[in-house]
Design a protein around this motif. Structure first.
Motif, PDB file in Angstrom:
ATOM      1  N   ALA A  14      -1.252 -20.782  16.442  1.00 50.19           N
ATOM      2  CA  ALA A  14      -0.412 -19.583  16.603  1.00 50.19           C
ATOM      3  C   ALA A  14       0.217 -19.166  15.274  1.00 50.19           C
ATOM      4  CB  ALA A  14       0.677 -19.835  17.641  1.00 50.19           C
ATOM      5  N   ALA A  15       0.735 -20.143  14.511  1.00 46.76           N
ATOM      6  CA  ALA A  15       1.396 -19.805  13.245  1.00 46.76           C
ATOM      7  C   ALA A  15       0.381 -19.325  12.206  1.00 46.76           C
ATOM      8  CB  ALA A  15       2.200 -20.994  12.721  1.00 46.76           C
ATOM      9  N   ILE A  16      -0.824 -19.892  12.233  1.00 46.57           N
ATOM     10  CA  ILE A  16      -1.872 -19.442  11.301  1.00 46.57           C
ATOM     11  C   ILE A  16      -2.225 -17.979  11.604  1.00 46.57           C
ATOM     12  CG2 ILE A  16      -4.326 -19.668  10.730  1.00 46.57           C
ATOM     13  CD1 ILE A  16      -3.993 -22.722  11.022  1.00 46.57           C
ATOM     14  N   GLN A  17      -2.414 -17.671  12.892  1.00 54.60           N
ATOM     15  CA  GLN A  17      -2.759 -16.306  13.279  1.00 54.60           C
ATOM     16  C   GLN A  17      -1.675 -15.335  12.838  1.00 54.60           C
ATOM     17  OE1 GLN A  17      -5.845 -15.488  14.490  1.00 54.60           O
ATOM     18  NE2 GLN A  17      -5.024 -13.523  13.807  1.00 54.60           N
ATOM     19  N   ARG A  18      -0.412 -15.729  13.040  1.00 57.83           N
ATOM     20  CA  ARG A  18       0.711 -14.872  12.659  1.00 57.83           C
ATOM     21  C   ARG A  18       0.714 -14.645  11.131  1.00 57.83           C
ATOM     22  NH1 ARG A  18       3.402 -10.618  13.294  1.00 57.83           N
ATOM     23  NH2 ARG A  18       5.552 -10.669  12.557  1.00 57.83           N
ATOM     24  N   ARG A  19       0.465 -15.701  10.361  1.00 54.65           N
ATOM     25  CA  ARG A  19       0.467 -15.555   8.901  1.00 54.65           C
ATOM     26  C   ARG A  19      -0.679 -14.655   8.439  1.00 54.65           C
ATOM     27  NH1 ARG A  19       0.636 -21.019   8.793  1.00 54.65           N
ATOM     28  NH2 ARG A  19      -0.398 -21.477   6.840  1.00 54.65           N
ATOM     29  N   LEU A  20      -1.844 -14.797   9.091  1.00 56.67           N
ATOM     30  CA  LEU A  20      -2.969 -13.942   8.695  1.00 56.67           C
ATOM     31  C   LEU A  20      -2.681 -12.477   9.043  1.00 56.67           C
ATOM     32  CD1 LEU A  20      -5.970 -16.235   9.665  1.00 56.67           C
ATOM     33  CD2 LEU A  20      -5.343 -15.504   7.355  1.00 56.67           C
ATOM     34  N   ASP A  21      -2.054 -12.239  10.209  1.00 51.60           N
ATOM     35  CA  ASP A  21      -1.686 -10.858  10.577  1.00 51.60           C
ATOM     36  C   ASP A  21      -0.710 -10.280   9.562  1.00 51.60           C
ATOM     37  OD1 ASP A  21      -3.266 -11.086  12.799  1.00 51.60           O
ATOM     38  OD2 ASP A  21      -1.611 -11.330  14.226  1.00 51.60           O
ATOM     39  N   LEU A  22       0.292 -11.096   9.212  1.00 50.17           N
ATOM     40  CA  LEU A  22       1.282 -10.622   8.234  1.00 50.17           C
ATOM     41  C   LEU A  22       0.643 -10.382   6.873  1.00 50.17           C
ATOM     42  CD1 LEU A  22       4.491 -12.736   8.954  1.00 50.17           C
ATOM     43  CD2 LEU A  22       4.291 -10.238   8.982  1.00 50.17           C
ATOM     44  N   TYR A  23      -0.347 -11.202   6.532  1.00 55.03           N
ATOM     45  CA  TYR A  23      -1.029 -11.014   5.247  1.00 55.03           C
ATOM     46  C   TYR A  23      -1.683  -9.631   5.218  1.00 55.03           C
ATOM     47  CZ  TYR A  23      -3.517 -11.696   0.988  1.00 55.03           C
ATOM     48  OH  TYR A  23      -3.947 -11.526  -0.315  1.00 55.03           O
ATOM     49  N   GLU A  24      -2.421  -9.302   6.280  1.00 53.63           N
ATOM     50  CA  GLU A  24      -3.080  -7.990   6.350  1.00 53.63           C
ATOM     51  C   GLU A  24      -2.063  -6.866   6.239  1.00 53.63           C
ATOM     52  OE1 GLU A  24      -6.143  -7.130   6.057  1.00 53.63           O
ATOM     53  OE2 GLU A  24      -6.552  -9.278   5.970  1.00 53.63           O
ATOM     54  N   LYS A  25      -0.954  -7.012   6.964  1.00 49.74           N
ATOM     55  CA  LYS A  25       0.008  -5.932   7.063  1.00 49.74           C
ATOM     56  C   LYS A  25       0.868  -5.816   5.794  1.00 49.74           C
ATOM     57  CE  LYS A  25       3.604  -4.434  10.272  1.00 49.74           C
ATOM     58  NZ  LYS A  25       4.842  -5.174   9.955  1.00 49.74           N
ATOM     59  N   GLU A  26       1.392  -6.939   5.302  1.00 54.50           N
ATOM     60  CA  GLU A  26       2.390  -6.904   4.221  1.00 54.50           C
ATOM     61  C   GLU A  26       1.794  -7.144   2.833  1.00 54.50           C
ATOM     62  OE1 GLU A  26       5.445  -6.112   4.738  1.00 54.50           O
ATOM     63  OE2 GLU A  26       5.789  -6.494   6.871  1.00 54.50           O
ATOM     64  N   THR A  27       0.817  -8.052   2.735  1.00 52.50           N
ATOM     65  CA  THR A  27       0.374  -8.483   1.406  1.00 52.50           C
ATOM     66  C   THR A  27      -0.897  -7.789   0.951  1.00 52.50           C
ATOM     67  OG1 THR A  27       1.371 -10.630   1.923  1.00 52.50           O
ATOM     68  CG2 THR A  27       0.014 -10.531  -0.043  1.00 52.50           C
ATOM     69  N   ALA A  28      -1.845  -7.534   1.863  1.00 54.80           N
ATOM     70  CA  ALA A  28      -3.093  -6.886   1.456  1.00 54.80           C
ATOM     71  C   ALA A  28      -2.845  -5.549   0.728  1.00 54.80           C
ATOM     72  CB  ALA A  28      -4.019  -6.712   2.658  1.00 54.80           C
ATOM     73  N   PRO A  29      -1.821  -4.746   1.137  1.00 55.98           N
ATOM     74  CA  PRO A  29      -1.574  -3.501   0.399  1.00 55.98           C
ATOM     75  C   PRO A  29      -1.248  -3.711  -1.086  1.00 55.98           C
ATOM     76  CG  PRO A  29      -0.391  -3.477   2.501  1.00 55.98           C
ATOM     77  CD  PRO A  29      -0.966  -4.862   2.347  1.00 55.98           C
ATOM     78  N   LEU A  30      -0.812  -4.930  -1.447  1.00 52.65           N
ATOM     79  CA  LEU A  30      -0.511  -5.184  -2.861  1.00 52.65           C
ATOM     80  C   LEU A  30      -1.760  -5.129  -3.721  1.00 52.65           C
ATOM     81  CD1 LEU A  30       2.025  -8.156  -2.780  1.00 52.65           C
ATOM     82  CD2 LEU A  30       2.452  -5.735  -3.192  1.00 52.65           C
ATOM     83  N   VAL A  31      -2.923  -5.389  -3.108  1.00 50.75           N
ATOM     84  CA  VAL A  31      -4.166  -5.373  -3.878  1.00 50.75           C
ATOM     85  C   VAL A  31      -4.370  -3.977  -4.464  1.00 50.75           C
ATOM     86  CG1 VAL A  31      -6.677  -5.605  -3.740  1.00 50.75           C
ATOM     87  CG2 VAL A  31      -5.207  -7.260  -2.578  1.00 50.75           C
ATOM     88  N   SER A  32      -4.241  -2.941  -3.634  1.00 50.36           N
ATOM     89  CA  SER A  32      -4.431  -1.595  -4.193  1.00 50.36           C
ATOM     90  C   SER A  32      -3.233  -1.174  -5.044  1.00 50.36           C
ATOM     91  CB  SER A  32      -4.724  -0.566  -3.107  1.00 50.36           C
ATOM     92  OG  SER A  32      -4.074  -0.860  -1.935  1.00 50.36           O
ATOM     93  N   TRP A  33      -2.062  -1.723  -4.733  1.00 52.49           N
ATOM     94  CA  TRP A  33      -0.870  -1.417  -5.532  1.00 52.49           C
ATOM     95  C   TRP A  33      -1.069  -1.880  -6.984  1.00 52.49           C
ATOM     96  CZ3 TRP A  33       3.462  -3.810  -7.921  1.00 52.49           C
ATOM     97  CH2 TRP A  33       4.615  -3.020  -8.013  1.00 52.49           C
ATOM     98  N   TYR A  34      -1.548  -3.106  -7.158  1.00 55.13           N
ATOM     99  CA  TYR A  34      -1.799  -3.617  -8.516  1.00 55.13           C
ATOM    100  C   TYR A  34      -3.040  -2.972  -9.128  1.00 55.13           C
ATOM    101  CZ  TYR A  34       1.836  -7.203  -8.272  1.00 55.13           C
ATOM    102  OH  TYR A  34       3.029  -7.855  -8.205  1.00 55.13           O
ATOM    103  N   GLU A  35      -3.997  -2.629  -8.289  1.00 58.42           N
ATOM    104  CA  GLU A  35      -5.193  -1.962  -8.800  1.00 58.42           C
ATOM    105  C   GLU A  35      -4.803  -0.619  -9.414  1.00 58.42           C
ATOM    106  OE1 GLU A  35      -8.211  -1.540  -5.744  1.00 58.42           O
ATOM    107  OE2 GLU A  35      -9.586  -2.507  -7.153  1.00 58.42           O
ATOM    108  N   GLY A  36      -3.874   0.063  -8.759  1.00 57.73           N
ATOM    109  CA  GLY A  36      -3.409   1.362  -9.235  1.00 57.73           C
ATOM    110  C   GLY A  36      -2.787   1.293 -10.614  1.00 57.73           C
ATOM    111  N   SER A  37      -2.215   0.149 -10.974  1.00 56.50           N
ATOM    112  CA  SER A  37      -1.645   0.038 -12.320  1.00 56.50           C
ATOM    113  C   SER A  37      -2.538  -0.811 -13.222  1.00 56.50           C
ATOM    114  CB  SER A  37      -0.221  -0.541 -12.249  1.00 56.50           C
ATOM    115  OG  SER A  37      -0.194  -1.705 -11.455  1.00 56.50           O
TER     116      SER A  37
END
Ligand code: ADP
Ligand code: ZN
Length: 226
Positions: A168-191
């Motif tokens: 359950a905790a792994i699933q929650r962390r992976l969901d949060l990764y998609e939602k909160e952290t994955a957007p950082l990839v394009s954020w850093y790509e932009g700069s």
């Protein structure tokens, strides 16, 4: 002497961030700053921060930004990181944290953000088998255990499954990764600070890939180090 570096490694849970960051830390002679390890140390020492953080961590939730930022600000102010740089593991994890980090690091900033790419099917397999030393945080797995009876090769500590490596905790962390952290990839790509590295294969193969892109980026850009 090999110049220092200021690196961030992004990647979902089980992508191999911890393992690769330890190797990068040795290669570039820079401190490995893992917010997960720092938080687990605080939990173990039962500091006020540790007590506060534990309930979030066990549930797979993110620890509030304010706590993380004050912890990290203290660490980044120490001489080793000011002199040589760092490899950040598990931070930033939200856009708020990434913006705060840029402010903390100004005017020098970061050298490079490495996105370690691994398919979800593979990380689920890796996380199910992951085991970790309670004392020094060294990672092992069911497939690659310590030499003797779940006793850490590095420090003699006990090697166990992490309390937040439940399904359950792994699933929650992976969901949060998609939602909160994955957007950082394009954020850093932009700069223009991001490189993607394939995280599949043996740990040595992955380290070679990362070192190649870091060294390549040093050659093509003038990076100032103290
Ligand atoms: P994983 O990558 O498997 O989630 P970590 O060791 O990096 O493992 O982190 C463990 C836990 O510590 C996270 O689930 C979260 O509760 C907390 N944590 C670590 N880094 C951060 C961060 N930057 N922001 C918020 N919480 C964090
Ligand atoms: Zn150990």
């Amino acid at each position: 002497m090999i110049p220092g570096a200021r690196l961030i490694v992004l990647g979902k849970q089980g992508a191999g961030k911890g393992t690769q960051c330890v190797r990068l830390s040795h290669h570039y002679v820079i401190p490995h700053i893992s917010t997960g390890d720092m938080l687990r140390a605080a939990v173990k020492q039962q500091t006020e921060l540790g007590r506060e953080a534990k309930r979030y961590m066990d549930a797979g939730e993110l620890v509030p930004d304010g706590l993380l930022l004050s912890m990290l600000e203290g660490r980044l102010a120490q001489d080793d990181t000011r002199g040589r740089g760092f490899v950040l593991d598990g931070f930033p994890r939200t856009t708020v944290q990434a913006e705060a980090l840029d402010a903390l690091l100004a005017p020098r900033g970061l050298d490079l953000v490495i996105d370690l790419e691994v398919p979800t099917s593979l990380v689920l397999e890796r996380l199910a088998g992951r085991r970790v030393c309670v004392d020094c945080g060294t990672n092992y797995s069911v497939a690659a255990p310590p030499k003797v009876d779940w006793i850490c090769d590095v420090c003699g500590g006990e090697v166990v499954q992490r309390p937040d490596d439940t399904e359950a905790a792994i699933q929650r962390r992976l969901d949060l990764y998609e939602k909160e952290t994955a957007p950082l990839v394009s954020w850093y790509e932009g700069s223009n600070r991001l490189v993607r590295v394939e995280g599949t294969g043996t740990p040595d193969e992955v380290t070679d890939r990362i070192v190649r892109v870091v060294d390549e980026s040093r050659r093509t850009k003038v990076v100032e180090h103290p």
